[in-house]
Design a protein around this motif. Structure first.
Motif, PDB file in Angstrom:
ATOM      1  N   LEU A  53      50.705  78.088 -10.869  1.00  0.00           N
ATOM      2  CA  LEU A  53      49.628  77.239 -11.369  1.00  0.00           C
ATOM      3  C   LEU A  53      50.190  75.997 -12.054  1.00  0.00           C
ATOM      4  O   LEU A  53      49.749  74.878 -11.772  1.00  0.00           O
ATOM      5  N   THR A  54      51.161  76.176 -12.921  1.00  0.00           N
ATOM      6  CA  THR A  54      51.698  75.027 -13.650  1.00  0.00           C
ATOM      7  C   THR A  54      52.500  74.097 -12.745  1.00  0.00           C
ATOM      8  O   THR A  54      52.555  72.897 -13.012  1.00  0.00           O
ATOM      9  N   GLU A  55      53.087  74.602 -11.671  1.00  0.00           N
ATOM     10  CA  GLU A  55      53.764  73.723 -10.713  1.00  0.00           C
ATOM     11  C   GLU A  55      52.765  72.752 -10.099  1.00  0.00           C
ATOM     12  O   GLU A  55      53.047  71.565  -9.959  1.00  0.00           O
ATOM     13  N   ARG A  56      51.595  73.258  -9.741  1.00  0.00           N
ATOM     14  CA  ARG A  56      50.560  72.387  -9.180  1.00  0.00           C
ATOM     15  C   ARG A  56      50.112  71.349 -10.203  1.00  0.00           C
ATOM     16  O   ARG A  56      49.891  70.198  -9.871  1.00  0.00           O
ATOM     17  N   TRP A  57      49.970  71.779 -11.446  1.00  0.00           N
ATOM     18  CA  TRP A  57      49.529  70.850 -12.483  1.00  0.00           C
ATOM     19  C   TRP A  57      50.607  69.813 -12.770  1.00  0.00           C
ATOM     20  O   TRP A  57      50.299  68.661 -13.047  1.00  0.00           O
ATOM     21  N   ARG A  58      51.868  70.209 -12.699  1.00  0.00           N
ATOM     22  CA  ARG A  58      52.946  69.232 -12.888  1.00  0.00           C
ATOM     23  C   ARG A  58      52.888  68.161 -11.802  1.00  0.00           C
ATOM     24  O   ARG A  58      53.081  66.979 -12.080  1.00  0.00           O
TER      25      ARG A  58
ATOM     26  N   ALA B 206      44.459  73.014 -19.579  1.00  0.00           N
ATOM     27  CA  ALA B 206      44.346  72.115 -18.431  1.00  0.00           C
ATOM     28  C   ALA B 206      43.476  70.901 -18.759  1.00  0.00           C
ATOM     29  O   ALA B 206      43.810  69.775 -18.391  1.00  0.00           O
ATOM     30  N   GLN B 207      42.370  71.123 -19.451  1.00  0.00           N
ATOM     31  CA  GLN B 207      41.511  70.005 -19.840  1.00  0.00           C
ATOM     32  C   GLN B 207      42.253  69.062 -20.779  1.00  0.00           C
ATOM     33  O   GLN B 207      42.132  67.847 -20.662  1.00  0.00           O
ATOM     34  N   ARG B 208      43.021  69.628 -21.679  1.00  0.00           N
ATOM     35  CA  ARG B 208      43.740  68.800 -22.650  1.00  0.00           C
ATOM     36  C   ARG B 208      44.741  67.878 -21.976  1.00  0.00           C
ATOM     37  O   ARG B 208      44.974  66.762 -22.434  1.00  0.00           O
TER      38      ARG B 208
ATOM     39  N   MET C 224      46.749  87.369 -15.596  1.00  0.00           N
ATOM     40  CA  MET C 224      47.606  86.526 -14.767  1.00  0.00           C
ATOM     41  C   MET C 224      49.062  86.881 -15.036  1.00  0.00           C
ATOM     42  O   MET C 224      49.478  87.016 -16.188  1.00  0.00           O
ATOM     43  N   THR C 225      49.840  87.023 -13.978  1.00  0.00           N
ATOM     44  CA  THR C 225      51.255  87.363 -14.124  1.00  0.00           C
ATOM     45  C   THR C 225      52.057  86.096 -14.432  1.00  0.00           C
ATOM     46  O   THR C 225      51.601  84.982 -14.167  1.00  0.00           O
ATOM     47  N   PRO C 226      53.269  86.273 -14.960  1.00  0.00           N
ATOM     48  CA  PRO C 226      54.127  85.093 -15.191  1.00  0.00           C
ATOM     49  C   PRO C 226      54.383  84.303 -13.906  1.00  0.00           C
ATOM     50  O   PRO C 226      54.424  83.078 -13.930  1.00  0.00           O
ATOM     51  N   LYS C 227      54.520  84.986 -12.781  1.00  0.00           N
ATOM     52  CA  LYS C 227      54.741  84.296 -11.503  1.00  0.00           C
ATOM     53  C   LYS C 227      53.514  83.457 -11.134  1.00  0.00           C
ATOM     54  O   LYS C 227      53.647  82.314 -10.700  1.00  0.00           O
ATOM     55  N   GLU C 228      52.323  84.013 -11.324  1.00  0.00           N
ATOM     56  CA  GLU C 228      51.095  83.274 -11.032  1.00  0.00           C
ATOM     57  C   GLU C 228      50.966  82.062 -11.957  1.00  0.00           C
ATOM     58  O   GLU C 228      50.547  80.993 -11.525  1.00  0.00           O
ATOM     59  N   TRP C 229      51.326  82.227 -13.218  1.00  0.00           N
ATOM     60  CA  TRP C 229      51.281  81.113 -14.163  1.00  0.00           C
ATOM     61  C   TRP C 229      52.226  80.000 -13.717  1.00  0.00           C
ATOM     62  O   TRP C 229      51.880  78.831 -13.759  1.00  0.00           O
TER      63      TRP C 229
ATOM     64  N   THR D 188      39.433  70.717 -10.199  1.00  0.00           N
ATOM     65  CA  THR D 188      40.799  71.111  -9.827  1.00  0.00           C
ATOM     66  C   THR D 188      41.173  72.421 -10.504  1.00  0.00           C
ATOM     67  O   THR D 188      41.767  73.302  -9.886  1.00  0.00           O
ATOM     68  N   ILE D 189      40.801  72.563 -11.774  1.00  0.00           N
ATOM     69  CA  ILE D 189      41.074  73.812 -12.502  1.00  0.00           C
ATOM     70  C   ILE D 189      40.403  74.974 -11.765  1.00  0.00           C
ATOM     71  O   ILE D 189      41.023  76.006 -11.508  1.00  0.00           O
ATOM     72  N   GLY D 190      39.133  74.792 -11.429  1.00  0.00           N
ATOM     73  CA  GLY D 190      38.399  75.842 -10.734  1.00  0.00           C
ATOM     74  C   GLY D 190      39.004  76.186  -9.389  1.00  0.00           C
ATOM     75  O   GLY D 190      39.136  77.363  -9.032  1.00  0.00           O
ATOM     76  N   GLU D 191      39.392  75.156  -8.653  1.00  0.00           N
ATOM     77  CA  GLU D 191      40.018  75.367  -7.342  1.00  0.00           C
ATOM     78  C   GLU D 191      41.283  76.205  -7.474  1.00  0.00           C
ATOM     79  O   GLU D 191      41.519  77.122  -6.693  1.00  0.00           O
ATOM     80  N   HIS D 192      42.077  75.915  -8.479  1.00  0.00           N
ATOM     81  CA  HIS D 192      43.326  76.652  -8.674  1.00  0.00           C
ATOM     82  C   HIS D 192      43.078  78.055  -9.218  1.00  0.00           C
ATOM     83  O   HIS D 192      43.738  79.004  -8.808  1.00  0.00           O
ATOM     84  N   LEU D 193      42.133  78.197 -10.144  1.00  0.00           N
ATOM     85  CA  LEU D 193      41.865  79.516 -10.714  1.00  0.00           C
ATOM     86  C   LEU D 193      41.217  80.466  -9.713  1.00  0.00           C
ATOM     87  O   LEU D 193      41.342  81.678  -9.854  1.00  0.00           O
ATOM     88  N   MET D 194      40.527  79.928  -8.720  1.00  0.00           N
ATOM     89  CA  MET D 194      39.886  80.780  -7.712  1.00  0.00           C
ATOM     90  C   MET D 194      40.895  81.637  -6.963  1.00  0.00           C
ATOM     91  O   MET D 194      40.551  82.673  -6.415  1.00  0.00           O
ATOM     92  N   GLN D 195      42.138  81.202  -6.954  1.00  0.00           N
ATOM     93  CA  GLN D 195      43.165  81.940  -6.231  1.00  0.00           C
ATOM     94  C   GLN D 195      43.626  83.196  -6.980  1.00  0.00           C
ATOM     95  O   GLN D 195      44.360  84.001  -6.437  1.00  0.00           O
ATOM     96  N   PHE D 196      43.190  83.337  -8.238  1.00  0.00           N
ATOM     97  CA  PHE D 196      43.584  84.473  -9.054  1.00  0.00           C
ATOM     98  C   PHE D 196      42.351  85.289  -9.402  1.00  0.00           C
ATOM     99  O   PHE D 196      41.332  84.743  -9.797  1.00  0.00           O
ATOM    100  N   SER D 197      42.453  86.574  -9.252  1.00  0.00           N
ATOM    101  CA  SER D 197      41.301  87.453  -9.456  1.00  0.00           C
ATOM    102  C   SER D 197      40.820  87.441 -10.896  1.00  0.00           C
ATOM    103  O   SER D 197      41.608  87.689 -11.805  1.00  0.00           O
ATOM    104  N   PRO D 198      39.516  87.170 -11.089  1.00  0.00           N
ATOM    105  CA  PRO D 198      38.993  87.321 -12.453  1.00  0.00           C
ATOM    106  C   PRO D 198      38.982  88.798 -12.820  1.00  0.00           C
ATOM    107  O   PRO D 198      38.898  89.661 -11.960  1.00  0.00           O
ATOM    108  N   GLY D 199      39.110  89.080 -14.091  1.00  0.00           N
ATOM    109  CA  GLY D 199      39.126  90.469 -14.536  1.00  0.00           C
ATOM    110  C   GLY D 199      40.511  91.072 -14.548  1.00  0.00           C
ATOM    111  O   GLY D 199      40.691  92.220 -14.923  1.00  0.00           O
TER     112      GLY D 199
END
Length: 156
Positions: free
Chosen positions: A95-100, A64-66, A87-92, A73-84
């Motif tokens: 996430l990438t739709e938002r980044w697009r 994302a930084q690259r 990440m599932t393919p659907k979650e990915w 924005t990265i943090g805001e989006h990652l907060m929606q996914f549980s740490p630990g």
């Protein structure tokens, strides 16, 4: 499958392990953690440890930084996914739709800036106050000083 001699079935990773495997400094891990991008826990000896999923989260942050996504924005989006958890393919995809969308907005802004720059160079007036293309009759002077047009005008 060949086992990695340095990390055989290791469930807990030290900051040094993660830094080495992800190609970042330990200080970057601490910074990411302070921003809520990754999380760690303390073992019985009060040493910082990470679960293996942190490797993927750090990779996501670096990707994302690259592409220019701000850390907030990265943090805001990652907060929606549980740490630990992994990440599932659907979650990915989510996430990438938002980044697009973010990248599409940035590309449009950069294209507009490039086109406007070409127009100003082609115009030749070199006026800061009364450019007939960008600021006819100095209408922007009423809105204040500075680089007012760097962001798109949304209130038109």
């Amino acid at each position: 499958m060949k086992k990695d001699r340095n990390y055989p079935n290791k469930r807990e990773l030290t900051p040094g392990d993660v830094a080495k495997r992800c190609g970042v400094a330990v200080s970057a891990l601490h910074f990411y953690e302070s921003k809520g991008l990754i999380s760690s826990f303390r073992n019985a000896g009060n040493q910082r440890r990470y679960t293996r999923d942190v490797l993927r989260r750090v990779a996501i942050v670096k990707i994302a930084q690259r592409i220019g996504i701000p850390l907030a924005t990265i943090g805001e989006h990652l907060m929606q996914f549980s740490p630990g958890t992994r990440m599932t393919p659907k979650e990915w995809r989510l996430l990438t739709e938002r980044w697009r969308e973010e990248l599409d907005r940035r590309i449009a802004t950069l294209t507009r800036l490039k086109d406007d720059l070409d127009g100003c160079i082609g115009c030749g007036c070199l006026s800061m106050a009364d450019c007939p293309l960008r600021n006819p009759d100095d209408r922007l002077g009423e809105r204040g000083t500075g680089a007012i047009l760097l962001e798109p005008e949304r209130d038109r």
